[in-house]
Design an enzyme around this catalytic site. Structure first.
Site, PDB file in Angstrom:
ATOM      1  N   GLU A  12      -3.531  -6.778  -4.534  1.00  0.00           N
ATOM      2  CA  GLU A  12      -3.194  -6.673  -3.111  1.00  0.00           C
ATOM      3  C   GLU A  12      -3.387  -5.266  -2.555  1.00  0.00           C
ATOM      4  O   GLU A  12      -3.127  -5.011  -1.389  1.00  0.00           O
ATOM      5  CB  GLU A  12      -1.755  -7.136  -2.857  1.00  0.00           C
ATOM      6  N   LEU A  14      -2.823  -1.028  -2.277  1.00  0.00           N
ATOM      7  CA  LEU A  14      -1.665  -0.134  -2.198  1.00  0.00           C
ATOM      8  C   LEU A  14      -0.870  -0.407  -0.926  1.00  0.00           C
ATOM      9  O   LEU A  14      -0.954   0.333   0.052  1.00  0.00           O
ATOM     10  CB  LEU A  14      -2.120   1.325  -2.216  1.00  0.00           C
ATOM     11  N   HIS A  15      -0.131  -1.495  -0.925  1.00  0.00           N
ATOM     12  CA  HIS A  15       0.781  -1.745   0.183  1.00  0.00           C
ATOM     13  C   HIS A  15       2.033  -2.425  -0.341  1.00  0.00           C
ATOM     14  O   HIS A  15       2.051  -2.932  -1.457  1.00  0.00           O
ATOM     15  CB  HIS A  15       0.119  -2.568   1.295  1.00  0.00           C
ATOM     16  N   ALA A  16       3.080  -2.344   0.451  1.00  0.00           N
ATOM     17  CA  ALA A  16       4.382  -2.931   0.117  1.00  0.00           C
ATOM     18  C   ALA A  16       4.874  -2.466  -1.266  1.00  0.00           C
ATOM     19  O   ALA A  16       5.051  -1.278  -1.484  1.00  0.00           O
ATOM     20  CB  ALA A  16       4.333  -4.440   0.242  1.00  0.00           C
TER      21      ALA A  16
END
Length: 93
Positions: A12, A14-16
């Site tokens: 996914e 580099l987020h959340a």
């Protein structure tokens, strides 16, 4: 300046949650580090908003850099974390 080029291992990107794990690891290293997309401007790797703002996707190359004392060891640990897409902070961070 020490630098590591690494491919983002989280599907996914580099987020959340992955960004949170990365930012905590960067902060724990005690070394000022910047992060950038391969062709982009570097931002503070200890800033959640800055890391999220990169929009780095899984499979993209990023550049970690620092000119501080202890940079090589810190960058090695962070590069491994990003490349392997670890879901939790390893004890060595």
């Amino acid at each position: 300046m020490a630098e590591r080029r690494v491919t983002v291992g989280w599907a996914e990107g580099l987020h959340a949650r992955p960004a949170s794990i990365f930012v905590r690891a960067t902060t724990a290293s005690g070394v000022p580090v910047t992060i950038a997309k391969a062709d982009g401007n570097p931002v503070n790797a200890a800033s959640m908003l800055a890391v999220l703002g990169l929009g780095a996707q899984g499979g993209e190359e990023i550049v970690l850099a620092s000119d501080a004392e202890g940079a090589d060891a810190a960058l090695d640990r962070l590069a491994k974390l990003v490349a392997e897409g670890l879901e939790e902070l390893p004890e060595t961070v």
